[in-house]
Design a protein around this motif. Structure first.
Motif, PDB file in Angstrom:
ATOM      1  N   MET A   1      29.221  53.177   4.289  1.00 21.70           N
ATOM      2  CA  MET A   1      30.153  53.687   3.355  1.00 21.70           C
ATOM      3  C   MET A   1      31.145  54.450   3.973  1.00 21.70           C
ATOM      4  SD  MET A   1      29.554  55.198  -0.451  1.00 21.70           S
ATOM      5  CE  MET A   1      29.057  56.703  -0.079  1.00 21.70           C
ATOM      6  N   THR A   2      32.377  54.081   4.052  1.00 17.13           N
ATOM      7  CA  THR A   2      33.507  54.993   4.541  1.00 17.13           C
ATOM      8  C   THR A   2      33.409  56.378   4.177  1.00 17.13           C
ATOM      9  OG1 THR A   2      34.756  52.844   4.155  1.00 17.13           O
ATOM     10  CG2 THR A   2      35.987  54.634   4.911  1.00 17.13           C
ATOM     11  N   GLN A   3      33.509  57.449   5.114  1.00 17.74           N
ATOM     12  CA  GLN A   3      33.738  58.408   4.683  1.00 17.74           C
ATOM     13  C   GLN A   3      35.045  59.202   4.902  1.00 17.74           C
ATOM     14  OE1 GLN A   3      31.031  60.148   3.126  1.00 17.74           O
ATOM     15  NE2 GLN A   3      29.823  58.517   3.497  1.00 17.74           N
ATOM     16  N   ARG A   4      35.738  58.882   5.762  1.00 20.35           N
ATOM     17  CA  ARG A   4      37.243  59.070   6.058  1.00 20.35           C
ATOM     18  C   ARG A   4      37.951  58.070   6.256  1.00 20.35           C
ATOM     19  NH1 ARG A   4      37.951  64.396   8.704  1.00 20.35           N
ATOM     20  NH2 ARG A   4      39.581  63.300  10.150  1.00 20.35           N
ATOM     21  N   ARG A 233      44.935  47.287 -12.059  1.00 22.96           N
ATOM     22  CA  ARG A 233      44.016  47.487 -10.791  1.00 22.96           C
ATOM     23  C   ARG A 233      43.968  46.235 -10.075  1.00 22.96           C
ATOM     24  NH1 ARG A 233      40.140  52.229 -11.799  1.00 22.96           N
ATOM     25  NH2 ARG A 233      38.605  51.215 -10.539  1.00 22.96           N
ATOM     26  N   ARG A 234      43.914  44.917 -10.565  1.00 24.61           N
ATOM     27  CA  ARG A 234      44.018  44.080  -9.712  1.00 24.61           C
ATOM     28  C   ARG A 234      45.124  43.667  -9.119  1.00 24.61           C
ATOM     29  NH1 ARG A 234      41.095  41.527 -14.184  1.00 24.61           N
ATOM     30  NH2 ARG A 234      43.261  40.922 -15.095  1.00 24.61           N
ATOM     31  N   TYR A 276      44.467  57.440  -6.229  1.00 24.13           N
ATOM     32  CA  TYR A 276      44.678  56.235  -5.949  1.00 24.13           C
ATOM     33  C   TYR A 276      43.421  55.760  -5.077  1.00 24.13           C
ATOM     34  CZ  TYR A 276      49.699  55.875  -7.347  1.00 24.13           C
ATOM     35  OH  TYR A 276      50.877  55.791  -7.982  1.00 24.13           O
ATOM     36  N   THR A 277      43.155  56.687  -4.239  1.00 27.78           N
ATOM     37  CA  THR A 277      42.078  56.156  -3.097  1.00 27.78           C
ATOM     38  C   THR A 277      40.741  55.988  -4.042  1.00 27.78           C
ATOM     39  OG1 THR A 277      43.012  57.793  -1.664  1.00 27.78           O
ATOM     40  CG2 THR A 277      40.661  56.940  -1.102  1.00 27.78           C
ATOM     41  N   GLY A 284      36.420  47.980  -4.133  1.00 23.96           N
ATOM     42  CA  GLY A 284      36.193  47.536  -2.777  1.00 23.96           C
ATOM     43  C   GLY A 284      37.444  47.307  -2.300  1.00 23.96           C
ATOM     44  N   ALA A 285      38.556  48.120  -2.261  1.00 26.24           N
ATOM     45  CA  ALA A 285      39.781  47.588  -1.428  1.00 26.24           C
ATOM     46  C   ALA A 285      40.663  48.892  -0.540  1.00 26.24           C
ATOM     47  CB  ALA A 285      40.740  47.039  -2.772  1.00 26.24           C
ATOM     48  N   LEU A 286      39.551  49.568  -0.064  1.00 25.77           N
ATOM     49  CA  LEU A 286      40.171  50.645   0.744  1.00 25.77           C
ATOM     50  C   LEU A 286      41.040  50.009   1.862  1.00 25.77           C
ATOM     51  CD1 LEU A 286      37.274  53.412   0.920  1.00 25.77           C
ATOM     52  CD2 LEU A 286      39.575  53.418  -0.265  1.00 25.77           C
TER      53      LEU A 286
END
Ligand code: NCD
Ligand code: ZN
Length: 343
Positions: A1-4, A233-234, A276-277, A284-286
């Motif tokens: 999982m992305t942390q930063r 959101r899409r 937003y983040t 699932g779009a970071l």
């Protein structure tokens, strides 16, 4: 999982910075997150000409925290009597980045807005010729139209004819809130884009009535049904270059919000990027956040991308219940992310 997550420094393509004491209170929050911002002209009196825009820009610069590399991009509030020469000169001299169309009576301080597009034809012709973007508050003001339908009706009655009459005019449908608005932008050409706010990505109209009347969730255009939120959101996370970040952060004091006739506006500036983040993360779009926040806007406006970066970190940090006289969006909750540092 992305942390930063480190992304190019973003811009806010739609913000209300106000004036005087409120400007002092809110500007540092926007300047801390964003490199530039399109500053809305709906002061009282509104910013209707170059002289007022210059003076307002100076007040913003004078209020900026020491060393802030923030650049306010000014807009002209269009009225039935806007002078095309003043507008074009303001654009040529770098005072005006864009012009804002408020249908008269649509929202806060819009009483001086345009009563009929026919009244500003020469202005729109000139803007089309010089490549100056038109930013629209996309709601009809006809009291017979249900408030939840005002954006969709605006598309048919105003925006579609405007696009036909001025095909080369660059237009931003500000704070799009409906599936119809999203579809309209998707079907439009490269000269049509939309900003999307964090709150319209996060709340639907139920939030206005959750356990009682919730004035801090009230803004214009008002939040719509869940299917519209999902469409937003899409769109935001789709990777389409014609949707970009515009917070519509619009502070009003607690007193003016919690009232028998509460003002419209959500103040999301303090934690806008966090909000937003959280949305891009949940979708699932970071990997698409940077384009939405930092690339699509400047490309549409024909401006350079920012050079610095910002870093977001996963965090359980809470949004305070109140900051000064204003209640921030997400008060008492956590977006699960926080802004770490900038370079
Ligand atoms: C804005 C404001 O308070 O200036 N309010 C809002 O709900 N968004 C005006 C606007 O952009 O409509
Ligand atoms: Zn606004």
């Amino acid at each position: 999982m992305t942390q930063r997550l480190t992304i190019r420094r973003p811009d806010d393509w739609h913000v209300h910075l106000r004036d005087g004491a409120m400007l002092e209170a809110v500007l540092p929050w926007t300047a801390r997150q964003f490199g530039r911002a399109i500053v809305m002209p709906n002061l009282d009196p509104p910013v209707t000409d170059m002289a007022r825009a210059r003076a307002y820009r100076e007040r913003i610069h004078a209020t900026l925290p020491e060393g802030a590399g923030f650049q306010p991009l000014m807009t002209c509030y269009l009225t039935d009597r806007t002078d095309p020469d003043d507008l074009a000169l303001g654009h040529a001299e770098g005072v005006f980045t864009a012009a804002k169309l408020y249908p008269a009576g649509a929202t806060t301080n819009s009483a001086h807005g345009v009563t009929d597009i026919a009244n500003i034809r020469p202005v729109l012709e000139r803007m089309e010729r010089i490549g100056m973007p038109l930013l629209v508050h996309g709601e009809v003001t006809d009291p017979e139209i249900d408030i939840f339908d005002r954006e969709a009706v605006f598309l048919e009655r105003v925006l579609a004819p405007l696009r036909r009459d001025f095909p080369a005019l660059n237009v931003v449908l500000e704070h799009v809130t409906t599936a119809e608005g999203v579809a309209f932008v998707e079907e439009g050409g490269s000269g049509l884009a939309a900003t999307i706010t964090p709150h319209h990505l996060i709340i639907n109209r139920n939030a206005l009535f959750a356990g009682g009347l919730r004035p801090h969730a009230y803004c214009l255009p008002v939040a719509k049904r869940e299917r519209h939120r999902l469409a937003l959101r899409r769109a935001a996370t789709s990777g389409s270059a014609r949707f970009f970040l515009g917070t519509d952060s619009a502070p009003h004091t607690v007193e003016r919000k919690e009232s028998a006739c509460g003002c419209a506006g959500v103040w999301n500036a303090p934690f806008a990027l966090e909000a937003y983040t959280a949305v891009f993360d949940a979708e699932g779009a970071l990997d698409r956040l940077e384009a939405f926040s930092s690339e699509n806007g400047p490309r549409f406006y024909g401006l350079p991308l920012n050079s610095g970066t910002v870093t977001l970190e996963r965090s359980a940090g809470m949004v305070p219940e109140r900051i000064g006289e204003v209640v921030p969006f997400g008060a008492g909750e956590s977006f699960g992310w926080s802004l770490a540092a900038d370079a």
